[in-house]
Design an enzyme around this catalytic site. Structure first.
Site, PDB file in Angstrom:
ATOM      1  N   TYR A  53     -39.971   8.476  11.240  1.00  0.00           N
ATOM      2  CA  TYR A  53     -39.475   9.242  10.110  1.00  0.00           C
ATOM      3  C   TYR A  53     -38.396   8.489   9.336  1.00  0.00           C
ATOM      4  O   TYR A  53     -37.428   7.983   9.912  1.00  0.00           O
ATOM      5  CB  TYR A  53     -38.909  10.599  10.560  1.00  0.00           C
ATOM      6  CG  TYR A  53     -38.244  11.334   9.410  1.00  0.00           C
ATOM      7  CD1 TYR A  53     -39.019  11.860   8.380  1.00  0.00           C
ATOM      8  CD2 TYR A  53     -36.859  11.447   9.328  1.00  0.00           C
ATOM      9  CE1 TYR A  53     -38.425  12.497   7.306  1.00  0.00           C
ATOM     10  CE2 TYR A  53     -36.257  12.092   8.258  1.00  0.00           C
ATOM     11  CZ  TYR A  53     -37.044  12.614   7.240  1.00  0.00           C
ATOM     12  OH  TYR A  53     -36.455  13.226   6.173  1.00  0.00           O
ATOM     13  N   HIS A  83     -32.807  11.502  -5.708  1.00  0.00           N
ATOM     14  CA  HIS A  83     -31.811  12.424  -5.182  1.00  0.00           C
ATOM     15  C   HIS A  83     -30.526  12.455  -6.024  1.00  0.00           C
ATOM     16  O   HIS A  83     -29.614  13.232  -5.716  1.00  0.00           O
ATOM     17  CB  HIS A  83     -31.474  12.070  -3.730  1.00  0.00           C
ATOM     18  CG  HIS A  83     -32.518  12.523  -2.752  1.00  0.00           C
ATOM     19  ND1 HIS A  83     -33.839  12.153  -2.856  1.00  0.00           N
ATOM     20  CD2 HIS A  83     -32.437  13.316  -1.653  1.00  0.00           C
ATOM     21  CE1 HIS A  83     -34.528  12.682  -1.865  1.00  0.00           C
ATOM     22  NE2 HIS A  83     -33.697  13.409  -1.122  1.00  0.00           N
ATOM     23  N   TYR A 280       8.519  42.854   6.233  1.00  0.00           N
ATOM     24  CA  TYR A 280       7.692  41.914   6.994  1.00  0.00           C
ATOM     25  C   TYR A 280       7.629  40.529   6.366  1.00  0.00           C
ATOM     26  O   TYR A 280       7.508  39.523   7.066  1.00  0.00           O
ATOM     27  CB  TYR A 280       6.275  42.465   7.139  1.00  0.00           C
ATOM     28  CG  TYR A 280       6.117  43.594   8.124  1.00  0.00           C
ATOM     29  CD1 TYR A 280       7.206  44.150   8.764  1.00  0.00           C
ATOM     30  CD2 TYR A 280       4.855  44.105   8.406  1.00  0.00           C
ATOM     31  CE1 TYR A 280       7.058  45.186   9.663  1.00  0.00           C
ATOM     32  CE2 TYR A 280       4.688  45.145   9.300  1.00  0.00           C
ATOM     33  CZ  TYR A 280       5.793  45.691   9.930  1.00  0.00           C
ATOM     34  OH  TYR A 280       5.638  46.713  10.815  1.00  0.00           O
ATOM     35  N   ARG A 283      10.702  39.021   7.804  1.00  0.00           N
ATOM     36  CA  ARG A 283      10.820  39.088   9.256  1.00  0.00           C
ATOM     37  C   ARG A 283       9.644  38.437   9.983  1.00  0.00           C
ATOM     38  O   ARG A 283       9.794  37.880  11.079  1.00  0.00           O
ATOM     39  CB  ARG A 283      10.926  40.563   9.670  1.00  0.00           C
ATOM     40  CG  ARG A 283      11.323  40.745  11.094  1.00  0.00           C
ATOM     41  CD  ARG A 283      11.548  42.177  11.541  1.00  0.00           C
ATOM     42  NE  ARG A 283      11.259  43.226  10.597  1.00  0.00           N
ATOM     43  CZ  ARG A 283      10.657  44.367  10.954  1.00  0.00           C
ATOM     44  NH1 ARG A 283      10.250  44.561  12.192  1.00  0.00           N
ATOM     45  NH2 ARG A 283      10.457  45.317  10.059  1.00  0.00           N
ATOM     46  N   PHE A 327     -26.955  16.086  10.573  1.00  0.00           N
ATOM     47  CA  PHE A 327     -26.585  16.208   9.158  1.00  0.00           C
ATOM     48  C   PHE A 327     -26.216  17.636   8.766  1.00  0.00           C
ATOM     49  O   PHE A 327     -25.701  17.873   7.676  1.00  0.00           O
ATOM     50  CB  PHE A 327     -27.745  15.743   8.270  1.00  0.00           C
ATOM     51  CG  PHE A 327     -29.078  16.296   8.691  1.00  0.00           C
ATOM     52  CD1 PHE A 327     -29.362  17.642   8.584  1.00  0.00           C
ATOM     53  CD2 PHE A 327     -30.051  15.459   9.220  1.00  0.00           C
ATOM     54  CE1 PHE A 327     -30.574  18.165   8.987  1.00  0.00           C
ATOM     55  CE2 PHE A 327     -31.279  15.966   9.627  1.00  0.00           C
ATOM     56  CZ  PHE A 327     -31.541  17.327   9.504  1.00  0.00           C
ATOM     57  N   GLU A 413     -35.943  22.879   5.133  1.00  0.00           N
ATOM     58  CA  GLU A 413     -34.506  23.041   5.377  1.00  0.00           C
ATOM     59  C   GLU A 413     -34.185  24.516   5.152  1.00  0.00           C
ATOM     60  O   GLU A 413     -33.669  24.920   4.110  1.00  0.00           O
ATOM     61  CB  GLU A 413     -33.724  22.116   4.448  1.00  0.00           C
ATOM     62  CG  GLU A 413     -34.041  20.652   4.725  1.00  0.00           C
ATOM     63  CD  GLU A 413     -33.858  19.732   3.531  1.00  0.00           C
ATOM     64  OE1 GLU A 413     -33.255  20.161   2.524  1.00  0.00           O
ATOM     65  OE2 GLU A 413     -34.316  18.589   3.613  1.00  0.00           O
TER      66      GLU A 413
END
Length: 509
Positions: A53, A83, A280, A283, A327, A413
């Protein structure tokens, strides 16, 4: 100057130096034998008959298509060009350089199968200041950060665009001006460059570094705010925090005690103070920001591991070439969500202190909106509103991204991490948080100055002096946007931390 990186052992401190100081990076030469051995194994596979692959096959859903050995170089070139589908504004130069350093670390582990020539060219780009133009949108953080890393890889081939000496140029021209030559990618090299989490990880690391600095700033601004409203330091007693045991909380209380040591304001109301407890936001600062510090430390460890990881596919494991799923950026997505939560909460409690200081019913006799002549002047009225807007925006942005997924690539995917999206939003959150803390610093300094002739601690006075070197006390209303921008910049640059003696402090140190 170049930072020498040892694959598998790079530290957060090294990576922050590369990002903040614009350092070049190169691999320890000891990594070269393993890199070359893996490249030799890939070359043999490319020339063999067995389908491997990404070496002599197509990609993703096209993995069943066998590619002839003579077409290996064209296969990798086509992969990168196809890509390059990023959109949006370019990634910041410093972050792109960090991404490239992370890619060096991954390739340097000797499991990706690229030639040393590819490693050397990435090192050359960093050394000569050639920075690929990488659009910031287009990755779902699954089969690697494919689109953004492809834009980086395109520059190595002399394609796409790059920045050099302040100019945006065709990559081939930028390389030529820098005295560098593009590379012709060999078997699997294109796949090794674009499979991986380096884009998401770089963005998450930048978010981490900014969040850690903001957390330290928030301790400084809280100490100032506590003196401004004449708050108590009793909640900082060390035994309170050791009894709970959380490391971040203990550290936060210790830093706050150190910042306030020697404050005359504090000593002036230690006896006969009619108030029993502070709100708060005063504190509980050690508990809230301490928890954020622990979360940042945890996220930092995750990202340090990821920065040193091999995250492409397939991997060269001795004599075998094995497909896996490193990945997938789920660890990075989780880390980014954790950083986002920490930033949102640091900003939320800071904003409540701003609101406390501008409200005369809560600020222990400070003038309304911190102006000497309220009514005629509005003082910090709308600065507080701005801080509320930024706090609310960060609360929205802190919603998790890792729980979102969408199938891509014809369902090959079918579960994605959204790490890139999750990490990219941290930059916007950091800017909002820096502005909130800048507003708190301005309000707190103003409040402390109204307590004169009582003085704050020496360390906090140094912080006020650093602030006043850029922004004068607000005597009467003026155009305030510039003041807020300057205060935010002082927070971002670490100038207030420098004055307080905290610059360089991190929750993972």
């Amino acid at each position: 100057m170049a930072e020498v990186l040892t694959p598998g052992a790079a530290t957060l401190a090294q990576l922050e130096r590369i990002w903040r100081e614009g350092l070049a990076a190169r691999l320890d030469p000891a990594a070269r034998p393993a890199v070359e051995a893996a490249a030799k194994r890939i070359k043999a596979a490319a020339e063999g008959e067995a389908a491997v692959y990404g070496v002599n096959t197509g990609f993703g859903k096209l993995a069943s298509v066998k590619i002839a050995a003579k077409d290996a170089a064209q296969l990798q070139r086509n992969l990168i060009l196809s890509h390059c589908c990023g959109v949006g504004a370019p990634l910041e130069r410093e972050t792109t350089r960090l991404m490239m350093a992370l890619k060096l670390l991954s390739l340097g582990r000797g499991a990706s199968g690229v030639r040393w020539e590819v490693v050397a060219l990435i090192e050359g780009l960093l050394d000569k200041g050639v920075t690929p133009v990488v659009p910031a949108q287009g990755s779902v953080g699954a089969s690697g950060d494919l689109a953004p890393l492809a834009h980086m890889a395109a520059t190595l081939m002399g394609e796409g665009e790059a920045e050099f000496q302040g100019e945006r140029l065709p990559s081939a021209e930028a390389l030529g001006r820098a005295g560098l030559k593009p590379v012709v990618l060999g078997p699997k090299e294109g796949l090794a460059l674009i499979n991986g989490t380096q884009f998401s990880t770089a963005l998450a690391l930048v978010g981490l570094f900014e969040a850690a600095r903001a957390a330290a700033n928030s301790l400084t601004t809280c100490a100032l705010s506590t003196d401004a409203v004449m708050g108590s330091t009793a909640p900082l007693h060390p035994e309170i925090h050791s009894l709970r045991g959380h490391k971040g909380q203990i550290a936060a209380a210790e830093i706050l005690r150190g910042l306030m040591e020697g404050s005359v304001i504090r000593e002036s109301h230690r006896e006969d103070d009619k108030r029993v407890q502070d709100p708060y936001c005063i504190r509980c600062q050690p508990q809230v920001v301490g928890a954020a510090l622990d979360l940042l430390a945890f996220a930092g460890r995750t990202l340090e591991i990821e920065a040193n990881a091999v995250t492409d596919n397939p991997l060269v494991l001795g004599d075998s070439i094995v497909s896996g799923g490193n990945f997938h950026a789920e660890p990075v997505a989780f880390a980014a969500d954790q950083i986002a939560l920490a930033m949102a909460e640091i900003g939320a409690i800071s904003q409540r202190r701003i609101a406390l200081m501008v409200d005369p019913t809560l600020s222990f006799d400070l003038p309304p909106f911190l102006t000497a002549h309220p009514g005629l002047n509005s003082g910090f009225m709308i600065a507080e509103v701005t801080s509320a807007a930024l706090m609310s925006e960060n609360k929205h942005l802190a919603n998790p991204c890792s729980t979102d997924s969408t199938p891509t690539s014809a369902n090959q995917e079918d579960h994605v991490s959204m790490a890139a999206h999750g990490a990219r939003r941290l930059g916007r959150m950091a800017e909002n948080l820096q502005a909130i803390l800048g507003i708190e610093a301005l309000c707190a300094a103003q409040g402390v100055e109204f307590r004169a002739p009582l003085a704050t601690s020496p360390k906090l006075q140094a912080v006020i002096d650093a602030l006043r070197a850029e922004i004068p006390h607000l005597e009467e209303d003026r155009f305030m946007a510039g003041d807020l921008a300057k205060a935010s910049a002082l927070v971002k640059q670490g100038a207030l931390l420098q004055a307080a003696g905290l610059k360089g402090w991190t929750p993972w140190a």
